[in-house]
Design a protein around this motif. Sequence first.
Motif, PDB file in Angstrom:
ATOM      1  N   THR A  53       0.840  -1.190   0.000  1.00  0.00           N
ATOM      2  CA  THR A  53       0.000   0.000   0.000  1.00  0.00           C
ATOM      3  C   THR A  53       0.878   1.243   0.000  1.00  0.00           C
ATOM      4  N   ILE A  54       0.268   2.369  -0.334  1.00  0.00           N
ATOM      5  CA  ILE A  54       0.937   3.658  -0.217  1.00  0.00           C
ATOM      6  C   ILE A  54       0.293   4.383   0.966  1.00  0.00           C
ATOM      7  N   TYR A  55       1.120   4.744   1.938  1.00  0.00           N
ATOM      8  CA  TYR A  55       0.656   5.432   3.139  1.00  0.00           C
ATOM      9  C   TYR A  55       1.584   6.620   3.375  1.00  0.00           C
ATOM     10  N   ASN A  56       1.016   7.820   3.427  1.00  0.00           N
ATOM     11  CA  ASN A  56       1.806   9.045   3.595  1.00  0.00           C
ATOM     12  C   ASN A  56       2.949   9.136   2.580  1.00  0.00           C
ATOM     13  N   GLY A  57       2.658   8.705   1.334  1.00  0.00           N
ATOM     14  CA  GLY A  57       3.631   8.822   0.255  1.00  0.00           C
ATOM     15  C   GLY A  57       4.713   7.762   0.229  1.00  0.00           C
ATOM     16  N   LYS A  58       4.642   6.777   1.115  1.00  0.00           N
ATOM     17  CA  LYS A  58       5.665   5.732   1.199  1.00  0.00           C
ATOM     18  C   LYS A  58       5.028   4.356   1.015  1.00  0.00           C
ATOM     19  N   GLU A  59       5.728   3.466   0.334  1.00  0.00           N
ATOM     20  CA  GLU A  59       5.212   2.114   0.106  1.00  0.00           C
ATOM     21  C   GLU A  59       5.519   1.207   1.291  1.00  0.00           C
ATOM     22  N   TYR A  60       4.492   0.451   1.716  1.00  0.00           N
ATOM     23  CA  TYR A  60       4.638  -0.515   2.801  1.00  0.00           C
ATOM     24  C   TYR A  60       3.985  -1.831   2.415  1.00  0.00           C
ATOM     25  N   ARG A  61       4.503  -2.910   2.974  1.00  0.00           N
ATOM     26  CA  ARG A  61       3.797  -4.191   2.926  1.00  0.00           C
ATOM     27  C   ARG A  61       2.689  -4.119   3.974  1.00  0.00           C
ATOM     28  N   PHE A  62       1.639  -4.917   3.788  1.00  0.00           N
ATOM     29  CA  PHE A  62       0.587  -4.932   4.806  1.00  0.00           C
ATOM     30  C   PHE A  62      -0.048  -6.299   4.894  1.00  0.00           C
ATOM     31  N   ILE A  63      -0.713  -6.532   6.020  1.00  0.00           N
ATOM     32  CA  ILE A  63      -1.562  -7.713   6.209  1.00  0.00           C
ATOM     33  C   ILE A  63      -2.912  -7.211   6.701  1.00  0.00           C
ATOM     34  N   GLU A  64      -3.927  -8.042   6.549  1.00  0.00           N
ATOM     35  CA  GLU A  64      -5.254  -7.657   7.034  1.00  0.00           C
ATOM     36  C   GLU A  64      -5.263  -7.659   8.556  1.00  0.00           C
ATOM     37  N   SER A  65      -5.988  -6.717   9.102  1.00  0.00           N
ATOM     38  CA  SER A  65      -6.151  -6.629  10.548  1.00  0.00           C
ATOM     39  C   SER A  65      -7.320  -7.516  10.975  1.00  0.00           C
ATOM     40  N   GLU A  66      -7.352  -7.870  12.241  1.00  0.00           N
ATOM     41  CA  GLU A  66      -8.492  -8.613  12.772  1.00  0.00           C
ATOM     42  C   GLU A  66      -9.734  -7.727  12.816  1.00  0.00           C
ATOM     43  N   SER A  67      -9.529  -6.411  12.830  1.00  0.00           N
ATOM     44  CA  SER A  67     -10.639  -5.453  12.854  1.00  0.00           C
ATOM     45  C   SER A  67     -11.029  -5.084  11.428  1.00  0.00           C
ATOM     46  N   GLU A  68     -12.304  -5.173  11.120  1.00  0.00           N
ATOM     47  CA  GLU A  68     -12.786  -4.860   9.780  1.00  0.00           C
ATOM     48  C   GLU A  68     -12.511  -3.403   9.433  1.00  0.00           C
ATOM     49  N   GLY A  69     -12.032  -3.167   8.214  1.00  0.00           N
ATOM     50  CA  GLY A  69     -11.748  -1.816   7.754  1.00  0.00           C
ATOM     51  C   GLY A  69     -10.366  -1.305   8.129  1.00  0.00           C
ATOM     52  N   PHE A  70      -9.535  -2.168   8.687  1.00  0.00           N
ATOM     53  CA  PHE A  70      -8.181  -1.786   9.093  1.00  0.00           C
ATOM     54  C   PHE A  70      -7.157  -2.750   8.500  1.00  0.00           C
ATOM     55  N   ILE A  71      -5.922  -2.275   8.334  1.00  0.00           N
ATOM     56  CA  ILE A  71      -4.808  -3.117   7.911  1.00  0.00           C
ATOM     57  C   ILE A  71      -3.633  -2.868   8.837  1.00  0.00           C
ATOM     58  N   VAL A  72      -2.667  -3.786   8.821  1.00  0.00           N
ATOM     59  CA  VAL A  72      -1.455  -3.654   9.620  1.00  0.00           C
ATOM     60  C   VAL A  72      -0.291  -3.418   8.664  1.00  0.00           C
ATOM     61  N   LEU A  73       0.303  -2.221   8.751  1.00  0.00           N
ATOM     62  CA  LEU A  73       1.478  -1.914   7.946  1.00  0.00           C
ATOM     63  C   LEU A  73       2.685  -2.606   8.557  1.00  0.00           C
ATOM     64  N   LYS A  74       3.593  -3.081   7.683  1.00  0.00           N
ATOM     65  CA  LYS A  74       4.819  -3.726   8.150  1.00  0.00           C
ATOM     66  C   LYS A  74       6.010  -2.970   7.585  1.00  0.00           C
ATOM     67  N   SER A  75       7.008  -2.734   8.434  1.00  0.00           N
ATOM     68  CA  SER A  75       8.202  -2.007   8.025  1.00  0.00           C
ATOM     69  C   SER A  75       9.433  -2.661   8.636  1.00  0.00           C
ATOM     70  N   ASN A  76      10.568  -2.498   7.968  1.00  0.00           N
ATOM     71  CA  ASN A  76      11.850  -2.937   8.524  1.00  0.00           C
ATOM     72  C   ASN A  76      12.720  -1.736   8.879  1.00  0.00           C
ATOM     73  N   ASN A  77      12.112  -0.544   8.866  1.00  0.00           N
ATOM     74  CA  ASN A  77      12.836   0.694   9.123  1.00  0.00           C
ATOM     75  C   ASN A  77      12.532   1.185  10.538  1.00  0.00           C
ATOM     76  N   LYS A  78      13.524   1.139  11.402  1.00  0.00           N
ATOM     77  CA  LYS A  78      13.343   1.557  12.802  1.00  0.00           C
ATOM     78  C   LYS A  78      12.865   3.005  12.908  1.00  0.00           C
ATOM     79  N   GLU A  79      13.251   3.849  11.952  1.00  0.00           N
ATOM     80  CA  GLU A  79      12.846   5.257  11.981  1.00  0.00           C
ATOM     81  C   GLU A  79      11.335   5.436  11.852  1.00  0.00           C
TER      82      GLU A  79
END
Length: 96
Positions: free
Chosen positions: A8-34
């Motif tokens: 997905t694109i979030y705040n202009g940056k590309e992230y991997r994501f998985i579906e959240s347990e909550s409907e209408g939400f996703i979980v962004l995944k990053s390897n960047n500590k910043e």
Amino acid sequence: MIRKGEHTIYNGKEYRFIESESEGFIVLKSNNKEDMNYGFIHYKDNIYTKVISLNEVEKLFLIHSFAKYKGELFGMARVENIMVASIVLVYWKISL
């Protein structure tokens, strides 16, 4: 690096994501500590996550990486952090 899976694109940056347990939400995944400066939390090892609403993303998309060898397309894979095409050539030939 082989890019693969749901992104997905979030705040202009590309992230991997998985579906959240909550409907209408996703979980962004990053390897960047910043990204912790932007509300991500440390999950484990070098993985940081952030739950966001689907309304907050610009777009969702699925990435499949391919290699072209002698005019044929083959799916790509990663084996022990090494990009591998030869193994894929044997098992994952894609017919178009």
